[in-house]
Design an enzyme around this catalytic site. Structure first.
Site, short mmCIF file in Angstrom:
data_model
loop_
_atom_site.label_atom_id
_atom_site.label_comp_id
_atom_site.label_asym_id
_atom_site.label_seq_id
_atom_site.Cartn_x
_atom_site.Cartn_y
_atom_site.Cartn_z
CB THR A 15 -0.91 0.01 1.24
OG1 THR A 15 -0.08 -0.15 2.40
CG2 THR A 15 -1.92 -1.12 1.22
CB SER A 252 0.63 6.67 7.81
OG SER A 252 0.76 8.08 7.82
CE LYS A 253 -0.43 4.53 1.04
NZ LYS A 253 -1.67 4.51 0.35
NE ARG A 254 -0.98 11.05 7.58
CZ ARG A 254 -1.94 10.81 8.46
NH1 ARG A 254 -2.79 11.71 8.74
NH2 ARG A 254 -2.03 9.65 9.07
CG ASP A 255 4.98 9.61 9.20
OD1 ASP A 255 5.13 10.71 9.74
OD2 ASP A 255 4.07 8.81 9.50
#
Ligand code: GLU
Length: 332
Positions: A15, A252-255
């Protein structure tokens, strides 16, 4: 010689890019398998199609190779229990579901998430438990053989506590019927649920020890019950502390700056990262550049037991950029 008894695995969902948290879990899982002269399998968990990002499967495998984590069975190389990509394994999940149906443990559920939320008496952090009282009183004979697009398939969970010992977290127990209730094995949209797929695959692939992040500790009782119902041998479990961002949240993807791809682009070496991650989880007394192979001989679960989640420091990238600083950081 390889020990046929031990068989570990790492099962990422494609993902997004692997980040330092997944890398640390993969490192621990790999060390545990190699320490036991065991086998190590990689499995791609891509059943949730909307969440799967094209290209990420290959990117994650490249990241593992960059770290020098190898595998005995999995994508690219195959193996005796393949395919190792969940979206290609539907027949295995269907066969298990058919068995559970014959055992009279399944029922169709037409309630939506919204219905369930409204029925819940109090807000609950997890999805609201599905109590036994919601099981339909009458089920149309032959419901299972007919297409059931408008219904999810749930497992009837009996009352009783399920206790297990986790290599990292120690004794743990849960009353699944109370805390989760009858859970979904196949969603309304036809997607097999994670709980079913992971159990079927771990059994079929002969996994003897499941090593993964502590965010999945709460799934273990459900999986133990399901394995038992299917008549399989129970693996042991080790739930590794998580890596959290500066706000204390799961990565998460934000990091994005903490993804392996981004660290590599900044010129950080795999050995520096491996040594640093190993130090944060107790596998090295000081953070120094190492390859995963150098960690194997001293690997022991007691080094990880009792450790808290690790919060990534703001200056991680600067620290990893210089192996001199890397050495120094272990002194602080
Ligand atoms: N695919 C899951 C994840 O990436 C891991 C599942 C497991 O290890 O059981 O979080």
């Amino acid at each position: 010689m390889q020990n046929a008894r031990y068989h570990g695995r790492f099962a990422p969902s494609p993902t997004g890019h692997l980040h330092v948290g997944s890398a640390r879990t993969a490192l621990v899982a790999w060390c545990a398998a190699r320490r036991s002269n065991g086998l190590f399998t990689i499995r791609v968990e891509d059943l949730d199609e909307p969440r799967t990002v094209p290209g990420m499967q290959d990117a994650q495998l490249n990241d593992l190779e960059w770290l020098r984590i190898d595998w005995d069975a999995g994508p690219k190389i195959g193996g005796p229990h393949g395919p190792y990509i969940q979206s290609l394994r539907h027949e295995h999940y269907q066969a298990a579901l058919d068995q559970l149906y014959r055992q009279e443990t399944l029922f169709p559920c037409k309630l939506s998430r919204k219905d369930l939320r409204e029925l819940a008496s109090a807000p609950h952090e997890r999805q609201s438990p599905y109590p036994r009282s919601l099981r339909p009183a009458h089920v149309q004979p032959g419901w299972y053989a007919e297409p059931h697009n408008d219904a999810a398939i749930r497992l009837k969970v009996p009352h009783g506590r399920i206790a297990f010992y986790d290599q990292v977290c120690g004794a743990h127990e849960e009353n699944v019927a109370v805390e989760v209730g009858d859970y979904v094995l196949k969603r309304k949209d036809g997607v097999f649920a994670y709980q079913l797929a992971v159990v079927v695959d771990d059994l079929h692939m002969g996994i003897t020890e499941v090593v993964r992040g502590q965010d999945l500790l709460e799934s273990t009782a459900r999986q133990l019950h399901l394995i038992d119902t299917l008549g399989g041998e129970l693996p042991s479990y080790a739930h590794v502390p998580l890596v959290l961002n500066a706000q204390g949240d799961k990565l998460s993807k934000r990091d994005a700056s903490l993804s392996l791809a981004s660290l590599r682009e900044r010129g950080i070496s795999a050995k520096c990262l491996v040594g640093y991650l190993a130090w944060t989880i107790g596998l090295l007394p000081e953070a120094r550049p190492v390859s995963p192979g150098e960690l194997v001989d001293h690997f022991d679960w007691s080094l990880i037991q009792g450790r808290q989640h690790w919060i990534v420091p703001e200056d991680l990238i600067e620290m990893l950029s210089s192996s001199v600083t890397l050495r120094r950081c272990s002194a602080t």
